[in-house]
Design a protein around this motif. Structure first.
Motif, PDB file in Angstrom:
ATOM      1  N   ARG A  60       0.839  -1.200   0.000  1.00  0.00           N
ATOM      2  CA  ARG A  60       0.000   0.000   0.000  1.00  0.00           C
ATOM      3  C   ARG A  60       0.873   1.250   0.000  1.00  0.00           C
ATOM      4  NH1 ARG A  60      -4.987  -2.216   2.008  1.00  0.00           N
ATOM      5  NH2 ARG A  60      -4.427  -4.081   3.217  1.00  0.00           N
ATOM      6  N   VAL A  61       0.411   2.240  -0.746  1.00  0.00           N
ATOM      7  CA  VAL A  61       1.044   3.562  -0.684  1.00  0.00           C
ATOM      8  C   VAL A  61       0.007   4.489  -0.071  1.00  0.00           C
ATOM      9  CG1 VAL A  61       2.044   5.472  -2.002  1.00  0.00           C
ATOM     10  CG2 VAL A  61       2.510   3.108  -2.693  1.00  0.00           C
ATOM     11  N   ASP A  62       0.345   5.051   1.074  1.00  0.00           N
ATOM     12  CA  ASP A  62      -0.593   5.875   1.842  1.00  0.00           C
ATOM     13  C   ASP A  62      -1.938   5.177   2.023  1.00  0.00           C
ATOM     14  OD1 ASP A  62       1.279   7.856   2.261  1.00  0.00           O
ATOM     15  OD2 ASP A  62       0.714   8.938   0.437  1.00  0.00           O
ATOM     16  N   GLY A  63      -1.870   3.916   2.362  1.00  0.00           N
ATOM     17  CA  GLY A  63      -3.077   3.155   2.699  1.00  0.00           C
ATOM     18  C   GLY A  63      -3.810   2.566   1.515  1.00  0.00           C
ATOM     19  N   VAL A  64      -3.462   2.989   0.299  1.00  0.00           N
ATOM     20  CA  VAL A  64      -4.186   2.495  -0.871  1.00  0.00           C
ATOM     21  C   VAL A  64      -3.421   1.327  -1.499  1.00  0.00           C
ATOM     22  CG1 VAL A  64      -5.152   3.099  -3.122  1.00  0.00           C
ATOM     23  CG2 VAL A  64      -5.024   4.838  -1.313  1.00  0.00           C
ATOM     24  N   ASP A  65      -4.127   0.210  -1.667  1.00  0.00           N
ATOM     25  CA  ASP A  65      -3.540  -0.970  -2.301  1.00  0.00           C
ATOM     26  C   ASP A  65      -3.143  -0.608  -3.733  1.00  0.00           C
ATOM     27  OD1 ASP A  65      -3.042  -3.428  -3.536  1.00  0.00           O
ATOM     28  OD2 ASP A  65      -4.588  -4.457  -2.355  1.00  0.00           O
ATOM     29  N   ILE A  66      -1.867  -0.844  -4.074  1.00  0.00           N
ATOM     30  CA  ILE A  66      -1.404  -0.413  -5.411  1.00  0.00           C
ATOM     31  C   ILE A  66      -2.102  -1.172  -6.540  1.00  0.00           C
ATOM     32  CG2 ILE A  66       0.857   0.474  -4.676  1.00  0.00           C
ATOM     33  CD1 ILE A  66       2.048  -2.193  -5.679  1.00  0.00           C
ATOM     34  N   ARG A  67      -2.695  -2.331  -6.220  1.00  0.00           N
ATOM     35  CA  ARG A  67      -3.415  -3.062  -7.264  1.00  0.00           C
ATOM     36  C   ARG A  67      -4.673  -2.325  -7.715  1.00  0.00           C
ATOM     37  NH1 ARG A  67      -2.833  -8.706  -4.195  1.00  0.00           N
ATOM     38  NH2 ARG A  67      -3.392  -7.202  -2.603  1.00  0.00           N
ATOM     39  N   GLU A  68      -5.137  -1.402  -6.841  1.00  0.00           N
ATOM     40  CA  GLU A  68      -6.335  -0.643  -7.201  1.00  0.00           C
ATOM     41  C   GLU A  68      -5.996   0.562  -8.067  1.00  0.00           C
ATOM     42  OE1 GLU A  68      -8.099   0.236  -3.439  1.00  0.00           O
ATOM     43  OE2 GLU A  68      -8.327  -1.901  -2.995  1.00  0.00           O
ATOM     44  N   GLN A  69      -4.685   0.751  -8.348  1.00  0.00           N
ATOM     45  CA  GLN A  69      -4.304   1.919  -9.136  1.00  0.00           C
ATOM     46  C   GLN A  69      -3.819   1.491 -10.516  1.00  0.00           C
ATOM     47  OE1 GLN A  69      -1.913   4.785  -6.950  1.00  0.00           O
ATOM     48  NE2 GLN A  69      -2.371   3.668  -5.078  1.00  0.00           N
ATOM     49  N   ASP A  70      -4.092   2.345 -11.480  1.00  0.00           N
ATOM     50  CA  ASP A  70      -3.637   2.094 -12.837  1.00  0.00           C
ATOM     51  C   ASP A  70      -2.106   2.113 -12.862  1.00  0.00           C
ATOM     52  OD1 ASP A  70      -3.685   2.049 -15.742  1.00  0.00           O
ATOM     53  OD2 ASP A  70      -3.047   4.145 -15.579  1.00  0.00           O
ATOM     54  N   PRO A  71      -1.457   1.044 -13.373  1.00  0.00           N
ATOM     55  CA  PRO A  71       0.010   0.959 -13.304  1.00  0.00           C
ATOM     56  C   PRO A  71       0.716   2.153 -13.951  1.00  0.00           C
ATOM     57  CG  PRO A  71      -0.899  -1.110 -14.100  1.00  0.00           C
ATOM     58  CD  PRO A  71      -2.037  -0.147 -13.989  1.00  0.00           C
ATOM     59  N   ALA A  72       0.237   2.594 -15.103  1.00  0.00           N
ATOM     60  CA  ALA A  72       0.911   3.698 -15.795  1.00  0.00           C
ATOM     61  C   ALA A  72       0.815   4.978 -14.961  1.00  0.00           C
ATOM     62  CB  ALA A  72       0.304   3.916 -17.173  1.00  0.00           C
ATOM     63  N   ARG A  73      -0.367   5.221 -14.414  1.00  0.00           N
ATOM     64  CA  ARG A  73      -0.549   6.420 -13.604  1.00  0.00           C
ATOM     65  C   ARG A  73       0.278   6.336 -12.321  1.00  0.00           C
ATOM     66  NH1 ARG A  73      -6.415   8.771 -12.357  1.00  0.00           N
ATOM     67  NH2 ARG A  73      -6.305   8.936 -14.618  1.00  0.00           N
ATOM     68  N   LEU A  74       0.276   5.147 -11.710  1.00  0.00           N
ATOM     69  CA  LEU A  74       1.060   4.933 -10.488  1.00  0.00           C
ATOM     70  C   LEU A  74       2.535   5.250 -10.758  1.00  0.00           C
ATOM     71  CD1 LEU A  74       1.017   3.667  -7.524  1.00  0.00           C
ATOM     72  CD2 LEU A  74       1.792   1.559  -8.628  1.00  0.00           C
ATOM     73  N   ARG A  75       3.053   4.750 -11.877  1.00  0.00           N
ATOM     74  CA  ARG A  75       4.463   4.938 -12.214  1.00  0.00           C
ATOM     75  C   ARG A  75       4.809   6.404 -12.426  1.00  0.00           C
ATOM     76  NH1 ARG A  75       4.532   0.297 -16.099  1.00  0.00           N
ATOM     77  NH2 ARG A  75       3.636  -0.940 -14.427  1.00  0.00           N
ATOM     78  N   ARG A  76       3.866   7.124 -13.018  1.00  0.00           N
ATOM     79  CA  ARG A  76       4.137   8.554 -13.222  1.00  0.00           C
ATOM     80  C   ARG A  76       4.125   9.322 -11.905  1.00  0.00           C
ATOM     81  NH1 ARG A  76      -0.167   9.349 -17.191  1.00  0.00           N
ATOM     82  NH2 ARG A  76       0.352   7.579 -18.498  1.00  0.00           N
ATOM     83  N   SER A  77       3.450   8.769 -10.907  1.00  0.00           N
ATOM     84  CA  SER A  77       3.371   9.483  -9.630  1.00  0.00           C
ATOM     85  C   SER A  77       4.534   9.130  -8.710  1.00  0.00           C
ATOM     86  CB  SER A  77       2.043   9.165  -8.935  1.00  0.00           C
ATOM     87  OG  SER A  77       2.075   7.845  -8.434  1.00  0.00           O
ATOM     88  N   ILE A  78       5.410   8.270  -9.196  1.00  0.00           N
ATOM     89  CA  ILE A  78       6.551   7.845  -8.385  1.00  0.00           C
ATOM     90  C   ILE A  78       7.823   8.061  -9.203  1.00  0.00           C
ATOM     91  CG2 ILE A  78       7.690   5.829  -7.358  1.00  0.00           C
ATOM     92  CD1 ILE A  78       4.944   4.695  -6.703  1.00  0.00           C
ATOM     93  N   GLY A  79       8.754   8.833  -8.669  1.00  0.00           N
ATOM     94  CA  GLY A  79      10.013   9.053  -9.386  1.00  0.00           C
ATOM     95  C   GLY A  79      10.879   7.810  -9.334  1.00  0.00           C
ATOM     96  N   TYR A  80      11.639   7.577 -10.404  1.00  0.00           N
ATOM     97  CA  TYR A  80      12.443   6.357 -10.471  1.00  0.00           C
ATOM     98  C   TYR A  80      13.807   6.693 -11.059  1.00  0.00           C
ATOM     99  CZ  TYR A  80      13.373   1.382 -11.518  1.00  0.00           C
ATOM    100  OH  TYR A  80      13.901   0.118 -11.584  1.00  0.00           O
ATOM    101  N   VAL A  81      14.851   6.370 -10.340  1.00  0.00           N
ATOM    102  CA  VAL A  81      16.216   6.646 -10.811  1.00  0.00           C
ATOM    103  C   VAL A  81      17.003   5.346 -10.785  1.00  0.00           C
ATOM    104  CG1 VAL A  81      18.278   8.081 -10.529  1.00  0.00           C
ATOM    105  CG2 VAL A  81      16.100   8.851  -9.560  1.00  0.00           C
ATOM    106  N   ILE A  82      17.703   5.044 -11.882  1.00  0.00           N
ATOM    107  CA  ILE A  82      18.473   3.802 -11.923  1.00  0.00           C
ATOM    108  C   ILE A  82      19.951   4.085 -12.167  1.00  0.00           C
ATOM    109  CG2 ILE A  82      16.566   2.336 -12.626  1.00  0.00           C
ATOM    110  CD1 ILE A  82      17.628   2.563 -15.505  1.00  0.00           C
TER     111      ILE A  82
END
Ligand code: ATP
Ligand code: MG
Length: 371
Positions: A60-82
């Motif tokens: 969960r991110v802030d209490g919300v199960d990530i499966r309930e969120q659209d993957p593409a939208r979720l990814r845009r809301s999270i910064g990612y550095v490799i």
């Protein structure tokens, strides 16, 4: 807050990458995942933004199960550095940084302005905006990677070994920058590394993974170094963990001797008497501005003719110094070990000498924190 509840990942070939992970990542803090190669750090990180789907369990991110969120939208809301920044080679720096804002539908001018602002924030010259990634150094590319991840101001930042491909000096600079940025931005950062020193430096909390994708210990850096839960963690944090732990204690509590600090106009016999009565083998010579110049040994003082000033003697280099107000006991110990006199020189923020720490006093301070 990000919570893993019994999260597991078993790849189709049967590899257990992550085994029943229970962990809470606190909001606005830096949590570091550290562990040997193959221990499930990257897999755990990528489960947060659904680049890897867990086989079991809930995240969960802030209490919300990530499966309930659209993957593409979720990814845009999270910064990612490799590692090695993962920049688009055929796009300019400014376009690389503006990627997510443009995907989110920002107007071009606004996305560009934001990208330039971020270049300054991460310590890049805006004049480099039109360059391509291959025209930047490795360290600069990593900064672009961080700027790109921050572009849409996501509350969460995932960083997978972002600094491991650059040399140690550049790496230390990037770590320093990240600490500064984080003091300002207070993002929820999950940072993966192999390197326990990097983990201790950056982490508010550290999760140590063991082979088989299991969590071995989750603690503050200080507690991890003071009380590793078992032999695996102990060997992973290193047998020099005691010295590392000194970085959590300030040097400001050390007692500083003034009686063995002299300026160049002082007479040799005055220094000789002082080191003899203080039973100190070395005296430190400073200039009028109390800037250190070097050490003179008790033996050299004894052999020098009376009546001459210290300024006429040849001095041993003063070695490393530590800043009394801001440095740690580890820095003071380091300064002592690296000094030809085996003593640490403490200075104020302007570099003026405040005093000298004897080995006895350093030993006493170290002993008192290990109680
Ligand atoms: N797509 C995949 N298919 C099968 N096994 C995989 C896959 N991705 C990772 N693994 C395996 O899962 C385990 C955990 O991998 P992961 O990449 O999470 O480790 P890591 O801790 O990040 O390692 P490193 O420090 O080397 O980056 C390893 O044994 C790895 O070989
Ligand atoms: Mg990895």
């Amino acid at each position: 807050m990000i919570t893993f509840e019994g999260a597991a990942k078993i790849y189709p070939d049967g590899t257990v990458a992550v085994d029943e992970l229970d962990l809470t990542v606190e909001t606005g803090r830096t949590t570091v995942f550290v562990g040997p190669s193959g221990s499930g750090k990257t897999t755990s990180l990528r489960m947060i933004n659904r680049m890897v789907e867990p086989t079991r369990g809930t995240i969960r991110v802030d209490g919300v199960d990530i499966r309930e969120q659209d993957p593409a939208r979720l990814r845009r809301s999270i910064g990612y550095v490799i590692q090695q920044a993962g920049l688009f080679p055929h796009r300019t720096i400014v376009d690389n940084i503006a990627t997510v804002p443009l995907l989110l539908g920002w107007r071009r001018a606004k996305a560009k302005a934001r990208a330039i602002e971020l270049m300054e924030l991460v310590g890049l010259e805006p004049s480099q905006a039109k360059r391509y990634p291959h025209q930047l150094s490795g360290g600069q590319q990593q900064r672009v990677g961080v700027a790109r991840a921050l572009a849409a101001d996501p509350p969460v930042l995932l960083m997978d070994e972002p600094f491991s491909a650059v040399d140690p000096v550049v790496r230390a600079g990037l770590q320093e920058e990240l600490l500064r940025l984080q003091r300002e931005l207070r993002k929820t950062i999950v940072f993966v590394t192999h390197d326990i020193d990097e983990a201790v430096r950056l982490g508010d909390r550290i999760a140590v993974f063991r082979p088989g994708g299991r969590l071995a210990q989750y603690d503050t850096p200080e507690r991890l170094l003071a009380e590793p839960v078992d032999d695996f963690v102990e060997s992973f944090v290193g047998y020099d963990r005691g010295v590392r732990r000194l970085s959590f204690f300030p040097a400001s509590g050390l007692s500083l001797r003034q009686d063995v600090v002299f300026d160049t106009e002082d007479r040799v016999e005055r220094a000789r008497d002082a080191v003899a009565s203080g039973r100190e083998p070395w005296a430190l010579v400073v200039n009028e501005g109390r800037v250190p110049l070097g050490w003179v040994s008790a033996r050299q003082l004894a052999e020098s003719p009376a009546g001459i000033t210290l300024g006429t003697l040849e001095l041993a280099p003063y070695g490393h110094i530590f800043n009394v107000a801001t440095d740690s006991l580890r820095a003071a110990l380091d300064a002592a070990v690296l000094s030809p006199a085996g003593r640490a020189v403490g200075v104020d923020p302007d570099g003026a000498v405040l005093g000298v720490v004897s080995q006895d006093d350093l030993g006493t301070a170290i002993w008192s924190v290990s109680e």
